[in-house]
Design an enzyme around this catalytic site. Structure first.
Site, PDB file in Angstrom:
ATOM      1  N   ASP A  28       0.855  -1.202   0.000  1.00 46.78           N
ATOM      2  CA  ASP A  28       0.000   0.000   0.000  1.00 46.78           C
ATOM      3  C   ASP A  28       0.884   1.243   0.000  1.00 46.78           C
ATOM      4  OD1 ASP A  28      -2.010   1.586   2.626  1.00 46.78           O
ATOM      5  OD2 ASP A  28      -1.821   2.023   0.463  1.00 46.78           O
ATOM      6  N   ASN A  30      -0.350   4.506  -0.354  1.00 42.37           N
ATOM      7  CA  ASN A  30      -0.997   5.769   0.055  1.00 42.37           C
ATOM      8  C   ASN A  30      -1.727   5.651   1.386  1.00 42.37           C
ATOM      9  OD1 ASN A  30      -3.044   4.136  -0.746  1.00 42.37           O
ATOM     10  ND2 ASN A  30      -4.043   5.627  -2.102  1.00 42.37           N
ATOM     11  N   ASP A  32      -3.990   3.945   2.734  1.00 39.89           N
ATOM     12  CA  ASP A  32      -5.429   3.697   2.935  1.00 39.89           C
ATOM     13  C   ASP A  32      -5.669   2.258   3.386  1.00 39.89           C
ATOM     14  OD1 ASP A  32      -6.515   3.184  -0.562  1.00 39.89           O
ATOM     15  OD2 ASP A  32      -4.958   2.225   0.656  1.00 39.89           O
ATOM     16  N   ASP A  36      -1.938  -1.303  -3.731  1.00 41.47           N
ATOM     17  CA  ASP A  36      -2.255  -0.589  -4.968  1.00 41.47           C
ATOM     18  C   ASP A  36      -1.137  -0.745  -5.998  1.00 41.47           C
ATOM     19  OD1 ASP A  36      -1.790   1.975  -2.647  1.00 41.47           O
ATOM     20  OD2 ASP A  36      -0.241   1.365  -4.089  1.00 41.47           O
ATOM     21  N   ASP A 105      -5.881 -10.908 -14.952  1.00 40.07           N
ATOM     22  CA  ASP A 105      -6.888 -11.886 -14.547  1.00 40.07           C
ATOM     23  C   ASP A 105      -8.161 -11.594 -15.350  1.00 40.07           C
ATOM     24  OD1 ASP A 105      -7.066 -13.402 -11.331  1.00 40.07           O
ATOM     25  OD2 ASP A 105      -8.402 -13.785 -13.045  1.00 40.07           O
ATOM     26  N   ASP A 214     -10.351 -16.868 -15.246  1.00 36.72           N
ATOM     27  CA  ASP A 214     -11.086 -17.265 -14.049  1.00 36.72           C
ATOM     28  C   ASP A 214     -12.228 -18.230 -14.399  1.00 36.72           C
ATOM     29  OD1 ASP A 214     -11.526 -16.553 -11.153  1.00 36.72           O
ATOM     30  OD2 ASP A 214     -13.509 -16.054 -11.942  1.00 36.72           O
ATOM     31  N   GLU A 273      -8.213 -21.322 -15.422  1.00 36.17           N
ATOM     32  CA  GLU A 273      -8.542 -21.889 -14.117  1.00 36.17           C
ATOM     33  C   GLU A 273      -9.756 -22.768 -14.308  1.00 36.17           C
ATOM     34  OE1 GLU A 273     -10.834 -19.868 -11.329  1.00 36.17           O
ATOM     35  OE2 GLU A 273      -9.828 -20.665  -9.582  1.00 36.17           O
ATOM     36  N   HIS A 346      -4.708 -17.115  -4.145  1.00 28.66           N
ATOM     37  CA  HIS A 346      -5.508 -16.274  -3.244  1.00 28.66           C
ATOM     38  C   HIS A 346      -6.745 -17.001  -2.723  1.00 28.66           C
ATOM     39  CE1 HIS A 346      -7.289 -16.106  -7.158  1.00 28.66           C
ATOM     40  NE2 HIS A 346      -8.381 -15.605  -6.639  1.00 28.66           N
ATOM     41  N   ASP A 347      -6.966 -18.237  -3.226  1.00 28.21           N
ATOM     42  CA  ASP A 347      -8.119 -19.026  -2.771  1.00 28.21           C
ATOM     43  C   ASP A 347      -7.718 -20.179  -1.854  1.00 28.21           C
ATOM     44  OD1 ASP A 347      -9.599 -18.933  -6.082  1.00 28.21           O
ATOM     45  OD2 ASP A 347      -9.879 -17.570  -4.386  1.00 28.21           O
TER      46      ASP A 347
HETATM   47  O1  TEU Z   1     -12.187 -19.277  -8.051  1.00 27.73           O
HETATM   48  C1  TEU Z   1     -12.887 -20.399  -8.573  1.00 27.73           C
HETATM   49  C2  TEU Z   1     -13.058 -21.377  -7.527  1.00 27.73           C
HETATM   50  O2  TEU Z   1     -12.902 -22.550  -7.681  1.00 27.73           O
HETATM   51  C3  TEU Z   1     -13.475 -20.744  -6.260  1.00 27.73           C
HETATM   52  O3  TEU Z   1     -14.785 -21.152  -6.121  1.00 27.73           O
HETATM   53  C4  TEU Z   1     -12.576 -21.105  -5.132  1.00 27.73           C
HETATM   54  O4  TEU Z   1     -11.900 -22.320  -5.361  1.00 27.73           O
HETATM   55  C5  TEU Z   1     -13.389 -21.260  -3.883  1.00 27.73           C
HETATM   56  O5  TEU Z   1     -12.516 -21.311  -2.826  1.00 27.73           O
HETATM   57  C6  TEU Z   1     -14.288 -22.493  -3.955  1.00 27.73           C
HETATM   58  O6  TEU Z   1     -14.475 -23.009  -2.670  1.00 27.73           O
HETATM   59  C7  TEU Z   1     -12.193 -18.151  -8.912  1.00 27.73           C
HETATM   60  C8  TEU Z   1     -11.369 -17.074  -8.209  1.00 27.73           C
HETATM   61  O7  TEU Z   1     -10.025 -17.551  -8.055  1.00 27.73           O
HETATM   62  C9  TEU Z   1     -12.016 -16.804  -6.882  1.00 27.73           C
HETATM   63  O8  TEU Z   1     -11.233 -15.888  -6.103  1.00 27.73           O
HETATM   64  C10 TEU Z   1     -13.390 -16.214  -7.145  1.00 27.73           C
HETATM   65  O9  TEU Z   1     -14.054 -16.031  -5.905  1.00 27.73           O
HETATM   66  C11 TEU Z   1     -14.222 -17.121  -8.043  1.00 27.73           C
HETATM   67  O10 TEU Z   1     -13.518 -17.685  -9.140  1.00 27.73           O
HETATM   68  C12 TEU Z   1     -15.363 -16.314  -8.654  1.00 27.73           C
HETATM   69  O11 TEU Z   1     -14.808 -15.366  -9.547  1.00 27.73           O
HETATM   70 CA    CA Z   2      -3.510   1.986  -1.164  1.00 23.25          CA
END
Ligand code: TEU
Ligand code: CA
Length: 578
Positions: A28, A30, A32, A36, A105, A214, A273, A346-347
């Site tokens: 970050d 700035n 907030d 970013d 993405d 995605d 994905e 990130h998931d």
């Molecule tokens: O994730 C797809 C997906 O499989 C998600 O449902 C994720 O695995 C979730 O944890 C299922 O339990 C993509 C993105 O990576 C995710 O961040 C998004 O939330 C999702 O699609 C919808 O765009």
């Molecule tokens: Ca920021």
């Protein structure tokens, strides 16, 4: 392999390493409390020093942030939270100046319900010219609209609750496989497809180097949208068979390739994905001769610790299950297909906590072991921000610590069903996506140097010990171990081109395999002790005089046919087969 099409192992990305940035939590600039683009610009030298070849940016487009940006309301701009298009252009220039590439993405299975396409589709009513851009259906026959069970089918959203929301103004429901603020686009409508392709071309013309797509295997759905079977005691039917890799998915991806990527002189990367994709389907998606996508993210290995109650019903991982799954993908894609290799994104919860040992004694060592096993597989490795530091799951103590819609909806739904609060929290602590979204840990100053403000989600308190600054100056750190792994991928052809042969598939603590590359007359042996106790292993003969390519501990002896691995010890050895 047709002569005119090089195999995937000959493509530029076959020895590249991709680094995923989740901008909201990266840096970050700035104060907030939200990461970013300027923050990323200020950290490009760090990424270049690591050796990353490609950066993948999670969405930074305008969004209501119902799903942290995976709900897009304008595909051709930057959300003010992250900066401006001018900031983006500066970032892209900075990435290219350092010899790296940047992929965006692409979230086009659905938009935000605040996207003008959707507001026109909803407000235009059943006869509006954009109605068919989304998936609208009347209530189930004989049911009072808006009442439970009146949804057009029995599918469940991935974020709890029904996959349909009622629009009283028009008397119809719209489909959302994710949140109600993420209506699914109707890919059977050619106008939708052409609008998406035009937007993709706009980003390529701006200079981006490809896309992470995605849930791209959900865009083709069974047009009948039939009810899914209802497992015993379930409240919703299983919709997946009717929207995972649907009837026209290959047609759409081949069309996208023709309309967007064909004939580009620049080296581009596309990764789809694909929740639920099988090895057989992935071989079709990634065969270069079919010109669909370069590689896919599959989900088998990150579902092996799930119980019958779904992702928050956590079970211990069996190593033999992991080896069987990854081994199947290694051999199943053969010479014509290509794997993406990942533990984290990130998931997913942090792999050192999930499959390793995040105790102070073994956190770094097991993080290096997990990285070694993954990066020595055949495929393109992906590093998720902080993984290169051994960042671990956060010690969440209350639902107030969580931010993710998936976790919050699950907590609300399970609480309403009377599930024991401790059970709900235990599942969330293990599997919540927020484990991956705590801020990047740059140094030991307040908030780990992520922000001078108040972070949107708390920093993991272990940042005082686990941070980039401390590791950059420690040659034995997880960071420098990842840097050496990336260097090896750039220099050791057997890692990219070698075949794959699993050893001791039935062993519950040893992960061992060989990679043989005839062209370079080289064979690699990877051995890894997935556990906290010494492990004496039987190895193939002839490795006593082999070179050590990389190891997370100094050797105790030459690699004789019986060798004792210490807790979480891994080694990679190379020998000539000339
Ligand atoms: O994730 C797809 C997906 O499989 C998600 O449902 C994720 O695995 C979730 O944890 C299922 O339990 C993509 C993105 O990576 C995710 O961040 C998004 O939330 C999702 O699609 C919808 O765009
Ligand atoms: Ca920021």
């Amino acid at each position: 392999m047709p002569e005119n099409v090089a195999g995937p192992a000959d493509s530029w990305w076959s020895n590249a390493v991709v680094y995923q940035i989740y901008p909201r939590s990266f840096a970050d600039s700035n104060a907030d409390g939200i990461g970013d683009l300027q923050g990323i610009i200020e950290r490009l030298d760090y990424l270049s020093q690591l050796g990353a070849d490609v950066l993948w940016l999670s969405p930074v487009y305008p969004s209501p942030h119902d799903d942290n940006g995976y709900d897009i309301s304008n595909y051709q701009d930057i959300d003010p939270l992250f900066g401006t298009l001018a900031d983006f252009d500066r970032l892209l220039a900075g990435v290219h100046e350092r010899g790296m590439k940047l992929v965006m993405d692409l979230v086009v299975n659905h938009t935000s319900d605040e996207h003008p396409w959707f507001t026109a589709s909803r407000d235009g009513g059943p006869s509006g010219d954009k109605r068919d851009w989304y998936i609208w259906r009347p209530p189930r026959a004989g049911m009072d609209p808006g009442t439970p069970g009146a949804e057009p089918n029995n599918w469940e959203s991935w974020f709890s609750g029904p996959a349909w929301t009622y629009d009283a103004a028009s008397g119809e429901y719209y489909l959302h496989t994710f949140s109600r603020k993420q209506p699914d686009l109707n890919w059977d409508n050619p106008e939708v497809r052409q609008a998406v392709y035009a937007m993709m071309r706009w980003w390529l013309e701006r200079g981006v180097d490809g896309f992470r797509m995605d849930v791209i295997n959900l865009i083709s759905k069974d047009p009948a949208l039939p009810d899914g079977i209802m497992p015993e005691g379930a409240r919703f039917g299983l919709g997946h068979p009717y929207y995972v890799c649907g009837p026209r998915i290959h047609e759409y991806l081949a069309e996208m390739h023709r309309e967007v990527f064909e004939g580009h002189s620049r080296q581009l990367l596309t990764v789809g994905e694909m929740p639920g994709v099988t090895v057989e389907e992935a071989q079709l998606f990634t065969d270069p001769a079919r010109r669909e996508v370069d590689m896919v993210f599959q989900f088998e290995h990150v579902g092996l610790d799930e119980g019958p109650g779904g992702k928050f019903d956590v079970r211990p991982l069996k190593l033999t299950d992991l080896k069987a799954s990854l081994g199947r993908w290694q051999t199943g894609l053969g010479e014509t297909g290509w794997n993406s290799l990942y533990w984290n994104n990130h998931d997913q919860p942090r792999v050192v906590s999930r499959f390793g040992d995040d105790s102070p004694a073994y956190r770094d060592r097991s993080a290096k072991l997990l990285a070694t096993v993954l990066h020595l597989h055949r495929g393109t490795p992906y590093i998720y921000q902080g993984e290169e530091l051994g960042m671990a799951n956060a010690p969440f103590t209350s639902i107030d610590d969580f931010r993710d819609i998936e976790s919050l909806n699950y907590h609300r739904e399970q609480t309403a069903l009377g599930t024991d609060p401790a059970t709900i929290l235990k599942g969330l602590r293990h599997r919540s996506r927020d484990n991956a979204r705590t801020p990047m840990q740059w140094d030991a100053t307040e908030h780990a140097g992520f922000t001078a403000g108040t972070p949107w989600i708390a920093v993991n308190p272990d940042y005082v010990d686990v941070n980039a600054k401390a590791q950059l100056s420690d040659p034995d750190s997880v960071f420098h171990y990842y840097r050496r792994l990336i260097e090896l991928r750039h220099t050791e052809p057997a890692i990219t081109h070698g075949d794959f042969h699993m050893l001791h598939p039935d062993h519950e603590q040893l992960y061992a395999f060989t990679r043989h590359n005839a062209a370079s007359s080289t064979e690699l042996l990877v051995i890894a002790n997935f556990g906290g106790a010494d492990l004496t292993v039987d190895l193939p003969d002839g490795w006593e005089d082999s070179d050590t390519l990389i190891a997370n501990l100094p050797a105790t002896s030459p690699l004789t046919s019986t060798y004792t691995l210490r807790p979480w010890e891994t080694r990679v050895h190379r020998r000539s087969t000339a």
